[in-house]
Design an enzyme around this catalytic site. Structure first.
Site, PDB file in Angstrom:
ATOM      1  CG  ASN A 141     -12.749 -23.728  -7.521  1.00  0.00           C
ATOM      2  OD1 ASN A 141     -12.182 -22.706  -8.184  1.00  0.00           O
ATOM      3  ND2 ASN A 141     -13.682 -24.325  -8.092  1.00  0.00           N
ATOM      4  CG  ASP A 328      -7.168 -37.446 -26.095  1.00  0.00           C
ATOM      5  OD1 ASP A 328      -7.130 -36.541 -26.718  1.00  0.00           O
ATOM      6  OD2 ASP A 328      -6.381 -38.440 -25.472  1.00  0.00           O
ATOM      7  CD  GLU A 357      -7.315 -36.250 -30.963  1.00  0.00           C
ATOM      8  OE1 GLU A 357      -6.581 -35.211 -30.978  1.00  0.00           O
ATOM      9  OE2 GLU A 357      -7.002 -37.112 -29.767  1.00  0.00           O
TER      10      GLU A 357
END
Length: 618
Positions: A141, A328, A357
């Site tokens: 993959n 994030d 974050e």
């Protein structure tokens, strides 16, 4: 008879053609007995907005149908609070039309213990992985017909082939290291033209990137990790998606993302989120500006977007049996919207954990974003975010261990000053503490490969309040210079690829230096794993003298004395100064060397650039 058969065939073909109008339904399925039982289905298909939906189930009620200017979308709000496990039919009809159609939607049985799952906490050590750079467990993959960018291990900014199977293959290594939770940077499809390996430009929020594996394989990773006592933390992105995201390429509504007459980058000035003097344009450009040219900024103030993100996050927790999120760019989102998103998840899973974050450089600013912050309360704001990342400690760590000669504000006083501001945080135990991560300079690069400085840093991280996080490869001394590009701080883990000459996943394959790093880290983290006083104990620390920082972690039963000598020279510590913490104790064991120490003496000597972690004994 033939005429009847032909008629049935024609009816079937007609039904099939109409059913193909539905190209996507998201979420693809849901569960019963969820707190989130007001389900919003995004239904996507040709001219679907011109149809009227209905549900053939007395236990399910349509409470709203939302249509936008884009006729390819229909948002169907359902009350499923009384629904049973199984499938139900959603029918679509047009007035005066004979070729109406229907589809089936599935409600699954929720796991019995799902709601009360225990997230990661201060008893854990988090191991951060960049999956493309960690281990290649399935070479088939490395490239995919479904995705644009193909594997090219020679290109630092390209796909190298690491995948979920590679993580599964190395679960024993992670456990041996002493970590108890795995945070992987995003694994969802990031089908951008180039630089897609980092994963933060998501193009399909419900699909694992085929170069990493499949949804089922991700679910298997969580199951295998749990069998070994390891938790799984998903890196979730609420602020932006990739420009090639199918929803971005055919926007449900103009206001799904923040738009400007031309490209507008964020000014990255997060202080505008709470600055009482901030101009409206500055605040808007922080929140609404795009993080990058290929990362359109999501509009969390749009109820359709917010509901989509809430449901997508819950879906992944429930589907893959996750233990936490790292979010994030948390503080770039619309702060009211992200607060609602966070609260919805924590209402669904009260013992879950989410770390945001918040890349800011003073404690008050970071504290603003933690749940029940008194700083946030000044503006009547509560993010409901349980955990934040301690970037001010990171800032100190990247400087102080290279400062051999202490001054008023250099050396170990930086650590002391950081923790002196802990009064600003509502929950210091629920803070992520770290020396480096996938966005920062490698700590071993900063230390120029000096293992003694690394040992001081990791000792601090492993013994202070909060949740330690280790960046993959730091435990074997990996370096990398961010000035040479992000690809250099995200190097391939040696041994993760079949033909690697150095296999640092095994003791026999490590170099002598790698083994020294690993041995120290593993010993410290495995000790921490079973040391409750470090997880939840109180802290008393003392102003550093001669660049020596001393603190105690203690509870009613136990006490640990930590001595970090950042001075290159040997230092003699006068123990009477620490009487308030030592008065009940006469001896101790340094867990790093298994050396017995007499703390009833007048003084104690420690070598330069070394640390002691002393379990005190009466």
């Amino acid at each position: 008879m033939k005429k009847i058969s032909l008629l049935l065939v024609l009816i079937f073909i007609s039904f099939s053609i109409e059913a193909q109008k539905i190209k996507k339904i998201e979420p693809p399925f849901w569960w019963t007995e969820m707190n989130h039982n007001q389900l919003e289905l995004l239904i996507y298909g040709d001219d679907i907005a011109s149809y009227t939906p209905s549900v053939e189930n007395e236990e399910i009620t349509i409470v709203g149908v939302n249509k936008t200017e884009n006729k390819h979308y229909l948002f169907l709000d359902l009350d499923i609070s009384k629904a049973q496990v199984g499938t139900f039919k959603i029918s679509f009809s047009k007035k005066g039309k004979k070729n109406n159609f229907s589809i089936n939607y599935e409600l699954k049985q929720r796991s019995r213990k799902s709601k009360l799952r225990k997230g990661f906490d201060s008893s854990d050590v988090v191991y951060l992985i960049m999956p493309d750079r960690f281990a290649n467990g399935d070479v088939t993959n490395d490239s995919s017909a479904e995705t644009i960018e193909k594997a090219n291990r020679e290109f630092k900014g390209g796909r190298h082939g690491g995948d979920i199977q590679g993580i599964i293959n190395q679960l024993d290594y992670i456990k041996q290291l002493g970590a108890t939770a795995i945070w992987s940077t995003p694994l969802l499809e990031d089908n951008q033209l180039i630089y897609s390996y980092h994963g933060y430009a998501i193009t399909n929020p419900y699909k694992i990137d085929p170069r990493y594996g499949t949804n089922e394989l991700y679910k298997k990773l969580a199951a295998k990790a749990h069998q070994k006592g390891l938790k799984i933390i998903m890196d979730y992105v609420t602020n932006h998606w990739g420009s090639e995201n199918w929803l971005i390429k055919d926007l449900p509504t103009y206001s799904w993302i923040h738009q400007f007459p031309k490209f507008q980058r964020s000014n990255y000035r997060m202080t505008t989120q709470f600055d009482p003097h901030a101009s409206k344009i500055d605040a808007r450009l922080c929140m609404d500006g795009w993080f990058d040219t290929t990362m359109p900024d999501l509009n969390q103030s749009n109820p359709l977007v917010l509901k989509y993100l809430i449901q997508n996050a819950i879906w992944w927790i429930e589907y893959a049996n996750l233990d936490g999120f790292r979010v994030d760019t948390y503080s770039y989102a619309n702060k009211e919207g992200i607060s609602k998103w966070t609260k919805a998840i924590m209402d669904e899973y009260p013992n879950f954990n989410i770390v945001g974050e918040v890349w800011m450089h003073n404690q008050a600013a970071i504290s603003y974003w933690q749940k029940d912050s008194k700083i946030g309360a000044i503006e009547s704001y509560n993010s409901y975010l349980p955990s934040v990342m301690d970037f001010t400690l990171h800032d100190a760590l990247t400087a102080m261990f290279n400062e051999d000669n202490a001054t008023w504000d250099n050396g170990m006083i930086k650590a002391y000053n950081n923790f002196a501001n802990d009064y600003l945080y509502p929950n210091t135990n629920n803070m992520l503490v770290f020396a480096d991560n996938h966005d920062t300079q490698r700590i071993n690069e900063i230390f120029n490969g000096d293992i003694n400085k690394y040992k001081l840093a990791i000792t601090l991280i492993a013994t202070v309040r909060g949740i330690p996080q280790l960046y993959y490869g730091s435990e074997i001394g990996m370096q990398g210079n961010k000035n040479n590009g992000d690809g250099d701080i995200r190097r391939d883990f040696p041994g993760g690829w079949k033909n690697d000459t150095n296999n640092a996943f095994t003791s026999s394959g490590r170099t002598e230096k790698q083994q020294a790093y690993f041995n120290f880290t593993s010993k410290l983290l495995n000790w921490r794993k079973n040391t409750e006083v470090i997880h939840t104990g109180k802290t008393t620390h003392y102003i550093p003298e001669n660049n020596v920082y001393i603190y105690f972690r203690y509870n009613e039963k136990n006490s640990v004395m930590v001595i970090i000598n950042n001075n290159p020279k040997e230092q003699t510590i006068q123990l009477n100064r620490f009487a308030e913490n030592l008065k009940k104790y006469t001896s101790g064991i340094d867990i790093l060397t298994n050396t017995k120490l007499d703390v009833s003496k007048v003084d104690l000597t420690i070598k330069g650039k070394t640390s002691l972690v002393i379990e005190l004994k009466k």
